[in-house]
Write an enzyme that holds these catalytic residues in place. Structure first.
Site, short mmCIF file in Angstrom:
data_model
loop_
_atom_site.label_atom_id
_atom_site.label_comp_id
_atom_site.label_asym_id
_atom_site.label_seq_id
_atom_site.Cartn_x
_atom_site.Cartn_y
_atom_site.Cartn_z
N CYS A 155 0.82 -1.22 0.00
CA CYS A 155 0.00 0.00 0.00
C CYS A 155 0.85 1.27 0.00
O CYS A 155 0.34 2.36 -0.28
CB CYS A 155 -0.94 0.01 1.19
SG CYS A 155 -2.07 -1.37 1.15
N HIS A 210 -3.39 7.11 2.75
CA HIS A 210 -3.76 5.81 2.19
C HIS A 210 -5.16 5.45 2.70
O HIS A 210 -5.45 5.58 3.89
CB HIS A 210 -2.73 4.77 2.62
CG HIS A 210 -3.14 3.38 2.26
ND1 HIS A 210 -3.59 3.06 1.01
CD2 HIS A 210 -3.21 2.24 3.00
CE1 HIS A 210 -3.90 1.77 0.98
NE2 HIS A 210 -3.68 1.26 2.17
N ASN A 250 -9.92 -0.29 -0.02
CA ASN A 250 -8.46 -0.13 -0.02
C ASN A 250 -7.92 -0.65 -1.36
O ASN A 250 -7.95 -1.86 -1.60
CB ASN A 250 -7.89 -0.92 1.16
CG ASN A 250 -6.38 -0.88 1.23
OD1 ASN A 250 -5.71 -0.43 0.30
ND2 ASN A 250 -5.83 -1.37 2.33
N1 ACO Z 1 -18.24 -9.03 9.12
C1 ACO Z 1 -18.73 -9.30 10.34
N2 ACO Z 1 -17.95 -9.60 11.38
C2 ACO Z 1 -16.62 -9.63 11.19
C3 ACO Z 1 -16.03 -9.36 9.94
C4 ACO Z 1 -16.90 -9.06 8.87
N3 ACO Z 1 -16.46 -8.78 7.64
N4 ACO Z 1 -14.70 -9.47 10.05
C5 ACO Z 1 -14.43 -9.75 11.34
N5 ACO Z 1 -15.60 -9.87 12.01
C6 ACO Z 1 -15.80 -10.17 13.44
C7 ACO Z 1 -14.63 -10.89 14.05
O1 ACO Z 1 -14.75 -12.29 13.85
C8 ACO Z 1 -14.77 -10.50 15.51
O2 ACO Z 1 -15.77 -11.32 16.09
P1 ACO Z 1 -15.63 -11.84 17.62
O3 ACO Z 1 -15.60 -10.59 18.47
O4 ACO Z 1 -16.86 -12.67 17.79
O5 ACO Z 1 -14.35 -12.60 17.64
C9 ACO Z 1 -15.32 -9.08 15.46
O6 ACO Z 1 -15.88 -8.93 14.14
C10 ACO Z 1 -14.28 -8.01 15.68
O7 ACO Z 1 -13.15 -8.29 14.86
P2 ACO Z 1 -11.87 -7.37 14.85
O8 ACO Z 1 -10.85 -7.94 13.93
O9 ACO Z 1 -11.48 -7.09 16.28
O10 ACO Z 1 -12.49 -6.05 14.23
P3 ACO Z 1 -11.82 -4.63 14.09
O11 ACO Z 1 -12.69 -3.62 14.70
O12 ACO Z 1 -10.36 -4.65 14.48
O13 ACO Z 1 -11.85 -4.40 12.51
C11 ACO Z 1 -10.41 -4.48 10.57
C12 ACO Z 1 -11.16 -5.28 11.64
C13 ACO Z 1 -11.43 -3.68 9.80
C14 ACO Z 1 -9.69 -5.45 9.65
C15 ACO Z 1 -9.41 -3.53 11.28
O14 ACO Z 1 -8.63 -4.26 12.20
C16 ACO Z 1 -8.49 -2.86 10.30
O15 ACO Z 1 -8.90 -2.02 9.52
N6 ACO Z 1 -7.18 -3.15 10.38
C17 ACO Z 1 -6.18 -2.50 9.58
C18 ACO Z 1 -6.24 -3.00 8.17
C19 ACO Z 1 -5.24 -2.22 7.35
O16 ACO Z 1 -5.15 -1.04 7.40
N7 ACO Z 1 -4.47 -2.94 6.60
C20 ACO Z 1 -3.47 -2.27 5.86
C21 ACO Z 1 -3.60 -2.78 4.54
S1 ACO Z 1 -2.33 -2.04 3.68
C22 ACO Z 1 -1.60 -3.15 2.58
O17 ACO Z 1 -0.43 -3.08 2.39
C23 ACO Z 1 -2.47 -4.19 1.97
#
Ligand code: ACO
Length: 324
Positions: free
Chosen positions: A113, A251, A281
């Site tokens: 990214c 980003h 993203n």
């Molecule tokens: N739909 C419904 N529920 C979901 C989903 C979904 N799509 N995905 C996860 N859940 C559930 C999980 O299973 C979890 O359930 P549980 O509490 O029963 O265990 C709950 O939702 C919370 O999950 P978290 O992972 O804690 O959710 P969070 O609020 O952290 O959001 C996310 C997840 C959106 C992925 C976040 O952590 C994030 O944005 N992280 C950074 C991602 C990023 O910026 N990546 C960089 C990419 S850059 C590159 O180089 C590709």
């Protein structure tokens, strides 16, 4: 002082839009969960297009906006981690597709990214050293071909897209004021896609699954921290304060990451550009796609200070400050 000026921008996103409701038919998720946790409402997915098709369309639009012929480009740098072939580089395909000057330099940069800002940083250094006069810098990725569409924790986040800028070396107070790139390879397992490397018949290693893997929670925290420090670095190197930022173009990974960074800087909403609700993203495509839309929306004026910041797999992070 010789600086790299952005004299044209362009972008391309595939036509096919896939909404959160469409994804909820594939995996157990909801529009409500995706919207509140990420800000994303829909994304565009490639439909038969190659990554170089997308990059070339963005590049062509940037050349048109700059009023520059492809024949005037000395250097093409493409940030991507989803090239259609191991080699040649996507940049070479773009060179051929655009009819750019044979003999010009063309290469890809792999920084996930952060790919566009890494590519911009490299091109800026070629231009300021005087070895090139005009560069086409592109960020492009097709993550829809990299994610596991049965993994709800990652497949909802990504989309496909491309963006491009034409840089011109000019004696000017406008242009790239500072640019920094960073990485920490010790943390590669936070976010990776093992890809197409296969064992040879004489070795015992196992072919890993090629899909993208991510530790979302940790990645989130590191993204807020590293992008915050990269912005401070860009401001200090350019002799600027947060209040000087006309538009922050971060980003586009997650609305909550962007909000956390903006709050730290005390930047009002109208000085932060977000279009992730439409595209998700798009990895290396995200910043130049957002920049092109910001320019088209009239959000960028001569003299404005534009700050770019990115974070991605590697881990990598980068920033650049530009006087428009
Ligand atoms: N739909 C419904 N529920 C979901 C989903 C979904 N799509 N995905 C996860 N859940 C559930 C999980 O299973 C979890 O359930 P549980 O509490 O029963 O265990 C709950 O939702 C919370 O999950 P978290 O992972 O804690 O959710 P969070 O609020 O952290 O959001 C996310 C997840 C959106 C992925 C976040 O952590 C994030 O944005 N992280 C950074 C991602 C990023 O910026 N990546 C960089 C990419 S850059 C590159 O180089 C590709």
């Amino acid at each position: 002082m010789l600086r790299s000026r952005i004299i044209g921008t362009g972008s391309y996103a595939p036509k096919r839009a896939v909404t959160n409701l469409d994804i909820a038919k594939l995996v157990e998720t909801s529009d409500e969960w995706i919207t509140t946790r990420t800000g994303i409402k829909e994304r565009r997915l490639a439909d038969g297009e190659t990554v170089s098709d997308m990059a070339s369309k963005a590049g062509k639009a940037a050349l048109k906006a700059a009023g520059v012929s492809a024949k005037d480009i000395d250097l093409i740098v493409v940030g991507t981690v989803t090239p259609e072939m191991n080699f040649p580089s996507t940049a070479c395909f773009v060179q051929a597709a655009l009819g750019a000057k044979p003999g010009a330099g063309a290469f890809d940069v792999s920084a996930a990214c952060s790919g566009f800002l890494y590519a911009l940083d490299a091109a800026d250094k070629y231009l300021r050293s005087g070895s090139c006069k005009r560069a086409l810098v592109i960020g492009v990725d097709v993550f829809s071909r990299l994610v596991d569409w049965s993994d709800r924790s990652t497949c909802v986040l990504f989309g496909d897209g491309a963006g491009a800028v034409v840089l011109s070396a000019e004696k000017s107070s406008h242009g790239v004021l500072s640019s920094h790139i960073h990485s920490d390879g010790r943390q590669w397992e936070m976010l990776y896609a093992a890809g197409a490397v296969k064992s040879n018949p004489f070795e015992k290693r196992q072919d890993g699954p090629g899909y993208l893997k991510m530790n979302g929670n940790e990645t989130f925290k590191i993204a807020v921290r590293t992008m915050g420090s990269a912005i401070t670095e860009a401001l200090e190197a350019s002799g600027l304060a947060p209040g000087d930022i006309s538009l922050l173009i971060p980003h586009q990974a997650n609305m909550r990451i962007i909000n956390a960074i903006s709050e730290r800087l005390k930047l009002p909403e109208d000085r932060v550009y977000m279009n992730l609700e439409k595209y998700g993203n798009t990895s290396a495509g995200s910043i130049p796609l957002a920049l092109d839309e910001a320019v088209a929306d009239g959000r960028v004026e001569a003299g404005d200070i534009i700050l770019f910041v990115a974070f991605g797999g590697g881990l990598t992070w980068a920033s650049a400050a530009v006087r428009w």
